[in-house]
Design a protein around this motif. Structure first.
Motif, PDB file in Angstrom:
ATOM      1  N   HIS A   1      19.685  35.768  21.148  1.00  8.22           N
ATOM      2  CA  HIS A   1      20.125  36.338  19.877  1.00  8.22           C
ATOM      3  C   HIS A   1      18.967  36.761  18.988  1.00  8.22           C
ATOM      4  O   HIS A   1      18.944  37.882  18.468  1.00  8.22           O
ATOM      5  CB  HIS A   1      21.025  35.342  19.143  1.00  8.22           C
ATOM      6  CG  HIS A   1      22.378  35.196  19.769  1.00  8.22           C
ATOM      7  ND1 HIS A   1      23.330  34.325  19.304  1.00  8.22           N
ATOM      8  CD2 HIS A   1      22.934  35.814  20.843  1.00  8.22           C
ATOM      9  CE1 HIS A   1      24.421  34.413  20.051  1.00  8.22           C
ATOM     10  NE2 HIS A   1      24.193  35.303  20.995  1.00  8.22           N
TER      11      HIS A   1
ATOM     12  N   VAL B   1      22.360  25.313  18.015  1.00  9.31           N
ATOM     13  CA  VAL B   1      21.538  26.366  17.417  1.00  9.31           C
ATOM     14  C   VAL B   1      20.093  25.922  17.304  1.00  9.31           C
ATOM     15  O   VAL B   1      19.161  26.634  17.717  1.00  9.31           O
ATOM     16  CB  VAL B   1      22.100  26.761  16.038  1.00  9.31           C
ATOM     17  CG1 VAL B   1      21.093  27.623  15.276  1.00  9.31           C
ATOM     18  CG2 VAL B   1      23.412  27.512  16.203  1.00  9.31           C
TER      19      VAL B   1
ATOM     20  N   TYR C   1      25.901  30.218  20.337  1.00  6.94           N
ATOM     21  CA  TYR C   1      24.527  30.669  20.099  1.00  6.94           C
ATOM     22  C   TYR C   1      23.730  30.654  21.402  1.00  6.94           C
ATOM     23  O   TYR C   1      23.814  29.719  22.197  1.00  6.94           O
ATOM     24  CB  TYR C   1      23.870  29.750  19.076  1.00  6.94           C
ATOM     25  CG  TYR C   1      22.485  30.167  18.653  1.00  6.94           C
ATOM     26  CD1 TYR C   1      22.293  31.210  17.766  1.00  6.94           C
ATOM     27  CD2 TYR C   1      21.368  29.494  19.134  1.00  6.94           C
ATOM     28  CE1 TYR C   1      21.025  31.583  17.367  1.00  6.94           C
ATOM     29  CE2 TYR C   1      20.095  29.859  18.737  1.00  6.94           C
ATOM     30  CZ  TYR C   1      19.928  30.894  17.852  1.00  6.94           C
ATOM     31  OH  TYR C   1      18.670  31.265  17.461  1.00  6.94           O
TER      32      TYR C   1
ATOM     33  N   HIS D   1      31.211  35.730  19.797  1.00  7.21           N
ATOM     34  CA  HIS D   1      30.788  34.597  18.975  1.00  7.21           C
ATOM     35  C   HIS D   1      31.970  33.680  18.685  1.00  7.21           C
ATOM     36  O   HIS D   1      33.076  34.133  18.388  1.00  7.21           O
ATOM     37  CB  HIS D   1      30.209  35.087  17.640  1.00  7.21           C
ATOM     38  CG  HIS D   1      28.724  35.138  17.625  1.00  7.21           C
ATOM     39  ND1 HIS D   1      27.976  35.454  18.728  1.00  7.21           N
ATOM     40  CD2 HIS D   1      27.828  34.908  16.619  1.00  7.21           C
ATOM     41  CE1 HIS D   1      26.693  35.434  18.405  1.00  7.21           C
ATOM     42  NE2 HIS D   1      26.587  35.098  17.137  1.00  7.21           N
TER      43      HIS D   1
END
Length: 374
Positions: A139, A45, A135, A248
């Motif tokens: 996004h 992330v 991720y 996800h």
């Protein structure tokens, strides 16, 4: 592939296109705990977020004192400058207690603190968790794109499929059948609004800074549902959108325990019933609880059919047992512990920043023998 619209604008990923988004005018808030330290999902992330290059990143950290300095050193290793808010640092706790805001602790309070700080310096704010193994750099821009198209609020939705199983259990087995049960008993726009979101418990959302300053926040796991109640009041159907974030893969929790899904259901249920109470919806809890059990059992059968259709493993007995467990969370919401809107708060964002800086300066070195990846 589908392109069905809901009562709110629903923006699908039909072509893989990269939408125009005001990333350079936006702050990204990432709530974290020390358990994410050096984890693979968090590493992905934060590394990806460096490529997104927003105007600002605010990491809202909840951690014990001995873990804060190593966490900060780890965070400094990524290719962007992050503002680290130690949300349960002594100076921050003291500031909040002094202003009458000591209340419950949890993710919601951490996000509320970070929203105030982020909205004070950026035009738009996006929030997302740090535990998504899937991720992607799309996004944040996808969450922000509707804000450039005159929407005030945007929420992500996605499928929870991992390890050949359906996940998203708290939504599938608690919130979805509960909303359906309530809708059977009440004809109210707020229920239509909540039901229009395909994944109302998603931790990924974005809003204008003006909206971020005007919403009250649930201090714990009821944050997401409580936020939807606030956005319904302030921007309604016309000002809200949801965006497709694909599939996800998240961390998973056990059902039992205060930190498990059953404990989370209590917070989520209380937040939902608080929203309904705000709108004047009088709930017959016994009747709704009974109807929820019926609807939940029927939806388990539907999920079983869907899992079989997609050759996914499915434990029908375990899912029915979860429905029975979550039914205990259907009760009156109790005292209102929401944090005030920042426009009404008895403190300013720069005071929070100053307190967080003092807390970080006073954080001790990691205790001997304490491993951060325990």
């Amino acid at each position: 592939m589908e392109y069905v619209q809901e009562r709110i604008a629903t923006l699908h990923d039909l072509t893989g296109a990269a939408p125009d988004a005001p990333t350079g005018r936006s702050a990204v808030v990432v709530p974290m705990t020390d358990r994410e330290y050096a984890g693979r999902a968090a590493e992905r992330v934060l590394s990806t977020l460096a490529d997104v290059d927003p105007e600002r990143v605010v990491v809202a950290l909840r951690a014990p004192p001995e873990r804060v300095r190593p966490f900060r050193e780890w965070l400094d290793g990524f290719d962007f400058d992050a503002d680290l808010l130690w949300c349960n640092g002594p100076a921050v706790e003291s500031l909040l207690a002094d202003r009458g805001l000591e209340g419950d602790h949890g993710k919601g309070r951490d996000v509320w603190l970070a929203l105030g700080v982020a909205a004070a310096g950026s035009e738009f704010v996006a929030v997302h968790d740090a535990d998504a193994k899937s991720y992607a750099p799309t996004h944040v821009p996808r969450l922000l794109a509707p804000l450039a198209a005159d929407y005030s609020f945007s929420k992500g939705y996605y499928a929870r499929v991992e390890n050949d199983r359906l996940y998203g259990r708290l939504y599938r087995l608690f919130v979805a059948p509960l909303l359906r049960s309530l809708d059977d008993a009440h004809d109210d726009p707020v229920l239509d609004y909540l039901d229009a979101f395909r994944y109302p418990l998603a931790g990924e959302f974005a809003m204008t800074a003006d909206l971020a300053r005007s919403v009250r926040a649930q201090p714990s796991w009821g944050l997401e549902i409580g936020t939807l109640g606030e956005t319904f009041d302030r921007v309604g159907f016309e000002g809200s959108a949801q965006v497709d974030l694909d599939v996800h893969e998240h961390d998973h929790r056990a059902v039992s325990g205060s930190d498990g899904l059953s404990g989370m259901a209590e917070h989520v249920g209380a937040a939902l019933f608080r929203v309904l109470e705000d709108q004047g919806v009088a709930v017959d809890y016994d009747a709704v609880r009974e109807r929820y059990r019926e609807v939940g059992a029927a939806m388990v059968d539907q999920y079983a059919a869907d899992a079989g259709f997609n050759d996914l493993a499915f434990d029908r007995a375990a899912e029915r047992e979860q429905v029975r467990t979550y039914a205990d969370a259907i009760s009156t919401p109790g005292p209102d512990r929401r944090l005030p809107a920042w426009t009404d708060a008895p403190l300013a964002a720069d005071e929070v920043v100053a307190a967080a800086e003092r807390a970080l300066e006073s954080a001790p070195d990691a205790a001997d023998g304490v491993a951060l990846d325990d």
